[in-house]
Enzyme design. Structure first.
Site, PDB file in Angstrom:
ATOM      1  CG  ASP A  91      35.352  48.617   1.780  1.00 37.67           C
ATOM      2  OD1 ASP A  91      35.129  48.999   0.619  1.00 37.67           O
ATOM      3  OD2 ASP A  91      34.703  48.999   2.776  1.00 37.67           O
ATOM      4  CG  ASP A 140      33.868  49.904  -2.817  1.00 38.20           C
ATOM      5  OD1 ASP A 140      32.865  49.175  -2.840  1.00 38.20           O
ATOM      6  OD2 ASP A 140      34.087  50.740  -1.928  1.00 38.20           O
ATOM      7  CD  GLU A 141      32.262  46.066   0.883  1.00 40.39           C
ATOM      8  OE1 GLU A 141      31.937  45.227   1.718  1.00 40.39           O
ATOM      9  OE2 GLU A 141      31.529  47.011   0.540  1.00 40.39           O
TER      10      GLU A 141
HETATM   11 MG   LIG Z   1      34.468  51.074   0.132  1.00 42.79          MG
END
Ligand SMILES: [Mg+2]
Length: 356
Positions: free
Chosen positions: A8, A103-104
């Site tokens: 993340d 983003d993960e």
């Molecule tokens: Mg994040």
């Protein structure tokens, strides 16, 4: 035993803006709509989080909490290119990559770990280093033997953290974990659990299942499985997706053609965002309409080239819809848009991540 990594990026959008604009560094920075609009915070820098600001919070509320925070609009297309740049580092390790957002992602590194005689922890550490070296952005990672544990682990030491939950450590760790940190437990559920004197993992694990079910219904079983650290869900890569889309059951019976078109356009935007999140392109667009009398119809269009922009679909939505717009419009209770015939445009063979 599987080896799963959850990665993340730390305050992704805000971190990118602070990287690119030195004047934003060390300042509370909010990426999102201006405070005088009805929009929300897309991302908050760690300096802004110190004021209690978090993503999805209304911008005006964030402004109230921190009047000197800097607000800037998001540059999603740009963040997407950076997300893809980062994702390229994952492909040499495993095809089993499941993005949750820009983003993960989850990575199943079981095979790579075995064949390359490298621990999942080392893989995670090298990935974090690689990401930082190439983008000057930090990420956090959690390593464990299933998705739930990897994700919880990842949240423990943000930002720039690496947390490992081995089979030995997982149960004692979960036992002391506040119930709020388990997946599927929001404020409302937490309130119910606290009333039952269930405050952390061990209470949840040892609670009487029948009693729990009386208060939480069917979800009780799942929550108790979580408290035991059980999570058999596989990491689902794009290859496992047949289609991506959205459906919405309306709270009223829709009879207005223009409104129908508007809602489909909105839904198309969301469905197209999901494609981007999963790093996919699609050539087939499908509309689904369910009438109040439960009759259901679907209409599809397959192109020879992919739908690149969300607006590419607008023309086809109109065309597919046209024959259905007989007046008066039969009351509609559910609408859906989905994309299929998928491929991953950025999945090209890459140089190995860790040259030997
Ligand atoms: Mg994040």
């Amino acid at each position: 035993m599987r080896k799963i990594i959850h990665i993340d990026m730390d305050a992704f959008y805000a971190a990118i803006e602070q990287r690119d604009h030195p004047q934003y560094r060390n300042h509370p920075l909010i990426v999102g709509g201006a405070p005088n609009t009805r929009s929300v915070v897309a991302a908050a820098s760690y300096e802004a989080r110190a004021y209690g600001i978090h993503s999805a919070m209304p911008s005006h509320q964030a402004h109230k909490l921190c009047p000197h925070a800097i607000f800037i609009p998001p540059r999603i297309a740009y963040y997407k290119t950076i997300s893809q740049q980062i994702r390229q580092f994952f492909y040499p390790i495993t095809p089993l990559i499941e993005p949750l957002s820009l983003d993960e992602a989850y990575l199943d590194v079981t095979h790579y770990s075995q064949t390359h005689h490298i621990s999942a922890t080392q893989i995670a550490r090298q990935l974090l280093e690689k990401i930082y070296q190439t983008t000057q952005l930090t990420a956090s990672a959690g390593v464990s033997y299933n998705k739930m544990l990897a994700k919880i682990a990842c949240e423990q030491n943000k930002p720039n953290g690496l947390t490992i939950l081995t089979p030995k450590k997982a149960q004692p760790f979960l036992d002391q974990l506040p119930i709020e940190q388990f997946p599927g437990i929001g404020q409302a559920t937490a309130k119910i659990l606290h009333r039952l004197e269930i405050h952390n993992g061990i209470h949840l694990r040892q609670a009487n299942p029948h009693n729990l079910q009386q208060h939480l219904g069917k979800r009780a079983l799942q929550l108790q499985q979580n408290a035991h650290g059980h999570d058999p869900r596989p990491v689902l890569s794009h290859r496992t997706h047949q289609s991506i889309g959205r459906e919405q059951t309306l709270s009223y019976n829709l009879t207005e053609p223009h409104r129908l078109y508007q809602l489909l356009i909105q839904q198309n935007q969301q469905a197209h965002n999901d494609l981007i999140t999963h790093n996919l392109q699609a050539r087939t667009l499908t509309l689904k309409i369910k009438y109040a009398d439960f009759q259901q119809i679907t209409r599809s269009k397959t192109l020879t080239t992919p739908f690149i922009h969300p607006t590419d679909a607008h023309h086809w939505i109109k065309i597919l819809l046209a024959p259905l717009l007989i007046s008066p419009l039969k009351p509609i209770r559910l609408i859906g848009i989905s994309y299929s015939t998928l491929n991953a445009p950025n999945l090209q063979p890459q140089l190995p991540l860790f040259p030997s």
